[in-house]
Design a protein around this motif. Structure first.
Motif, short mmCIF file in Angstrom:
data_model
loop_
_atom_site.label_atom_id
_atom_site.label_comp_id
_atom_site.label_asym_id
_atom_site.label_seq_id
_atom_site.Cartn_x
_atom_site.Cartn_y
_atom_site.Cartn_z
N GLY A 150 0.84 -1.20 0.00
CA GLY A 150 0.00 0.00 0.00
C GLY A 150 0.87 1.24 0.00
N GLU A 151 0.66 2.12 0.99
CA GLU A 151 1.45 3.34 1.11
C GLU A 151 2.65 3.17 2.04
N LYS A 152 2.84 1.96 2.54
CA LYS A 152 3.93 1.74 3.49
C LYS A 152 5.25 1.45 2.76
N GLU A 153 6.34 1.66 3.48
CA GLU A 153 7.65 1.29 2.96
C GLU A 153 7.90 -0.19 3.21
N GLY A 154 8.77 -0.76 2.41
CA GLY A 154 9.05 -2.18 2.59
C GLY A 154 10.19 -2.63 1.71
N ASN A 155 10.44 -3.94 1.71
CA ASN A 155 11.55 -4.51 0.95
C ASN A 155 11.09 -5.74 0.18
N ILE A 156 11.59 -5.84 -1.05
CA ILE A 156 11.38 -7.02 -1.88
C ILE A 156 12.75 -7.51 -2.33
N GLU A 189 10.81 -12.55 -2.36
CA GLU A 189 10.45 -12.44 -0.94
C GLU A 189 10.10 -10.99 -0.59
N ASP A 190 9.02 -10.82 0.19
CA ASP A 190 8.66 -9.48 0.68
C ASP A 190 8.39 -9.55 2.18
N ASN A 191 8.38 -8.38 2.82
CA ASN A 191 8.07 -8.32 4.25
C ASN A 191 6.78 -7.53 4.48
N ALA A 192 5.80 -7.77 3.60
CA ALA A 192 4.48 -7.14 3.75
C ALA A 192 3.65 -7.93 4.78
#
Length: 364
Positions: free
Chosen positions: A275-281, A299-302
């Protein structure tokens, strides 16, 4: 047809038949009258004395798909009464008709008086029948949707052919007029994106027909992911998600355009999950020479895949929380991977993220 002559009472003893008939209420229905809706409580047995009744399944945003019908002398609604399930279909008077409505409690009372474990046997048999019917209805609905997708895609291909050709031609003309590296790169990206759109629509048409045409070539994974990143860099830069791609140094046989579609779908879905959050793939890979395969992980950390769709994630028309899209992305991705002789699976944890593992055969 007179109520007494309805075949439903043929094998019932006289006293019980008369008791059931006394509890019945006759209804005259005009064509188009809804007798019950899908999902309503099953509390009535219906006997058709005149006319015809149609049964249909609701389609998302597309009305109803007729599944079956019954006519004079038939009965319906008994399965729900015996199994206590809700109505699985919608019933509508297909013509002007007359039906007799017998309360479900009266039917259950009659069954409970029968000798031996008849009611239990009936519940078991009808339970199995109900499961089979659900599978049949779901399959019919899926076929109807896929036929619609196929027709829609063929129309899109026909209508988009001229605009796509004009865009490609314009890009080629710009490349001839502007020889600087930046202009050349932009025009090349335009042409590649047009080819990609054509490929995506063609894949959708192929998927609706249950086929995949693949022309395999040798694909160096590092070069493949370099091209993948270049094609998607503007899209990646618009998101708040950090994307780290570290592919293995392997070579596979396959269609570059189709495999790009697979990773495009997985990474796009992961970006949308934030969504609007930051994250890593992270995209990583492991060569397994002994098995002659390469494993590539996305891999993601959602927040993880919702439990409600995990079991059916790779089936057509499965999506969650999206206002747009067909729900075909992961289904097409799986079909592409399997057409390459590979495999795709995932593991996910609520609040922790998701990992997709794609296994592809290494080129000899």
């Amino acid at each position: 047809m007179d109520l007494k002559k309805h075949p439903f009472f043929r094998e019932i003893d006289a006293d019980s038949a008369e008791s059931l008939r006394r509890s019945a209420m006759l209804q005259k229905l005009e064509r188009g009258t809804v007798i019950f809706e899908e999902g309503e409580l099953s509390d009535t047995l219906y006997l058709v004395l005149e006319g015809q009744v149609a049964f249909s399944k609701a389609l998302p945003r597309r009305g109803f798909l007729q599944v079956s019908s019954c006519k004079e002398g038939d009965s319906f609604g008994e399965i729900g009464i015996i199994t206590s399930d809700r109505r699985s279909l919608r019933a509508v008077a297909a013509t002007d008709c007359v039906i007799a409505c017998i309360p479900g409690a009266a039917v259950v009372s009659y069954l409970s008086k029968l000798p031996g474990p008849v009611q239990g046997i009936l519940q078991s048999l009808i339970g199995h029948l109900n499961v089979t019917t659900h599978h049949f209805v779901d399959d019919r609905v899926r076929q109807e949707k896929m036929a619609l997708v196929g027709n829609m895609t063929n129309t899109i291909i026909h209508d988009f052919k001229n605009p796509f050709c004009l865009i490609s031609l314009s890009a080629q003309m710009l490349r001839q007029r502007h020889r600087d590296d930046a202009s050349q790169q932009l025009c090349q990206n335009i042409e590649k994106q047009v080819d990609r759109m054509v490929t995506m629509v063609t894949e959708l048409a192929e998927f609706s027909r249950g086929e995949h045409s693949i022309v395999k070539t040798r694909i160096s994974l590092p070069e493949f992911f370099d091209e993948f990143r270049a094609l998607n860099q503007p899209y990646f830069e618009q998101s708040k998600v950090s994307i780290d791609i570290k592919p293995p140094k392997g070579v596979v046989l396959g269609s570059k355009a189709k495999l790009i579609r697979v990773f495009q779908n997985l990474i796009s879905n992961a970006i949308e999950a934030f969504g609007e959050k930051e994250g890593n793939i992270r995209v990583t890979g492991t060569l397994k020479p002994s098995d002659k395969v390469v494993e590539i992980q996305v891999e993601d950390n959602a927040d993880g895949i919702p439990e409600s769709i995990r079991e059916h994630l790779f089936e057509p028309f499965v999506s969650f929380g999206k206002r747009e899209g067909t729900g075909l992305g992961t289904a097409i991705a799986r079909s592409i991977v399997e057409a390459h002789g590979g495999d795709i699976r995932f593991r996910t944890e609520t609040g922790r993220g998701t990992v997709f593992i794609i296994t592809l055969p290494l080129a000899r």
